[in-house]
Design an enzyme around this catalytic site. Structure first.
Site, mmCIF file in Angstrom:
data_model
loop_
_atom_site.group_PDB
_atom_site.id
_atom_site.type_symbol
_atom_site.label_atom_id
_atom_site.label_comp_id
_atom_site.label_asym_id
_atom_site.label_seq_id
_atom_site.Cartn_x
_atom_site.Cartn_y
_atom_site.Cartn_z
ATOM 1 N N ASP A 32 0.856 -1.187 0.000
ATOM 2 C CA ASP A 32 0.000 0.000 0.000
ATOM 3 C C ASP A 32 0.889 1.232 0.000
ATOM 4 O OD1 ASP A 32 -3.212 0.414 0.772
ATOM 5 O OD2 ASP A 32 -1.946 2.154 1.195
ATOM 6 N N CYS A 261 -19.703 1.343 -4.538
ATOM 7 C CA CYS A 261 -20.086 0.285 -5.477
ATOM 8 C C CYS A 261 -21.377 0.640 -6.210
ATOM 9 C CB CYS A 261 -20.243 -1.048 -4.740
ATOM 10 S SG CYS A 261 -18.699 -1.726 -4.111
#
Length: 422
Positions: A32, A261
């Site tokens: 990350d 989403c």
């Protein structure tokens, strides 16, 4: 292929649970770009609360799972999984910059024979037409000759402790039949619910983007029904309860449609359709309906106040909940902000209480204040916006004045105490 050594790029809601799961079977490294995120994870805590501290600690202590920001630590991997966000910009156009960045990272470390699998939600063609060329350019290698690709759409449901990553069936695909089999076998080895091997990468991409588009359209339909039935003086949830007695009725409920989403994916599908010369009327109509629900809730609350003779100007409004869904700290693309903005136009005093939301993140992302403490000042109106389980025993009546309005977005409260609900 030699021993599978996995690197998951992007350690958010999707990447971390998957990396933790892979680590139980394969040597796994999580990558990350955020040093603070990596440090917290290696300290044994996931601030998204998707992976419990004991599971994370077990992965680190007993399975060798490690997280890093160092490219050199992922160079020896041979199975790269990209799980970065795919948001939209201020004009609702797909923002592929996180994918381009992750593809650049892969290109710097990928070796001959390696596989890169994308999990980020995209429209059909993004993996091979947008991402792979970046990997080729940076690595100097040729696609399907020197390295290979796959696509396995994420199916994480934030905050859901019942349908965890290993218990949700996984769609897989690969750039060649042989690679598709390898990708499928890797996922099948850890996904208890099993896998479905799609016929191509584009098919797998399309399958993902229509899942949430379908939900968006269905919710838009019941949101429109809610507006219609409200004008008729009919309770929408009574109607839905009666209709649900038919075996093939789909039990969708009205509400705010946010998050990263359902509130985003339809725009990816819509843009793809427009690129191919087709105007997706139903998809965009559903988006318009759902994007307008925050303002609708605000206006309905104000109407209820006026009907009760409660002055609107300078009144105190309490909003209960700010995250995009219940029982999770994720505030990305929350539509509660639309309620707030619509109310703020009327020079009101607005308090937002959410025991899950991080006030610092909300302040940074939205420029407003959220409190984790129940307010002591009684409100003229309260809006239940998110159905957190922590609100189960909340005495809402104790938070409002004697003359008040309570609006219930989620049909969560006792209907006898509310003045309106979707």
């Amino acid at each position: 292929m030699k021993e599978i050594r996995i690197c998951v790029i992007g350690l958010g809601y999707v990447g971390l649970p998957l990396a933790r799961l892979f680590s139980t079977k394969y040597p796994t490294v999580g990558f990350d770009m955020n040093p603070a995120r990596v440090e917290a994870l290696m300290g044994g805590h996931d601030s998204t609360l998707e992976v419990a501290d004991d599971l994370l600690k077990d992965a680190i202590d007993n399975h060798g799972f490690t997280c890093t920001t160092d490219l050199e630590m992922i160079r020896d991997c041979n199975f790269y999984v990209v799980a970065v966000p795919t948001p939209v910009d201020e004009n609702n156009n797909p923002d592929l910059r996180p994918l381009y960045g992750a593809s650049d990272t892969v290109g710097k470390v990928i070796s001959k024979g390696d596989i890169v699998v994308y999990e980020s939600t995209v429209y059909p063609g993004v993996t091979e037409d947008e991402c792979i060329p970046v990997v080729e350019r940076v690595s100097g290698m040729k696609y399907n000759t020197d390295f290979f690709a796959g696509y396995s759409p994420e199916r994480i449901n934030p905050g859901d402790k019942l349908h965890t990553v290993e218990l949700i069936k996984k769609v897989t695909s690969g750039s060649t039949p042989e690679v598709a089999e390898i990708v499928n076998n890797v996922y099948a080895s850890v996904i208890k619910a099993g896998t479905h091997k799609a016929s191509s990468i584009k098919v797998a991409e399309a399958a993902k983007v229509i899942e949430n588009s379908q939900r968006d359209i269905n919710i838009a339909f019941v949101n429109e029904l809610s507006k219609i039935f409200n004008r008729m003086g009919i309770d929408t949830h009574d109607v839905l309860e009666a209709a649900a007695t038919k075996w093939n009725f789909l039990p969708f409920k009205p509400g705010l449609v946010g998050g990263h989403c359902i509130g985003v994916d339809p725009y990816y599908l819509a843009q793809c359709a427009q690129r191919h010369g087709y105007n997706p009327e139903i998809i965009l109509a559903g988006r318009r309906t759902n994007d307008g629900m925050g303002e609708y809730v605000a206006n309905q609350t104000l109407r209820c106040m006026l009907k009760k003779g409660i002055p609107v100007l300078k009144s105190h409004i309490l909003i209960l909940g700010f995250t995009f869904k219940e029982n999770c700290p994720d505030v990305r693309n929350t539509k509660v902000i639309d309620i707030y903005k619509a109310l703020a136009e009327f020079d009101l005093c607005i308090t937002v209480y959410d025991p899950w939301a991080n006030p610092d993140i909300v302040r940074k992302e939205y420029g407003i204040e959220v409190t984790n403490q129940l307010p002591t000042e009684k409100a003229d109106a309260a809006i239940l916006a998110v159905a957190h389980s922590k609100f189960d025993n909340l005495d809402v009546l104790s938070l409002v004045k004697q003359k008040h309005v309570i609006y219930d977005v989620k049909a969560f409260l006792d209907r006898n105490i509310v003045d309106g609900r979707l």
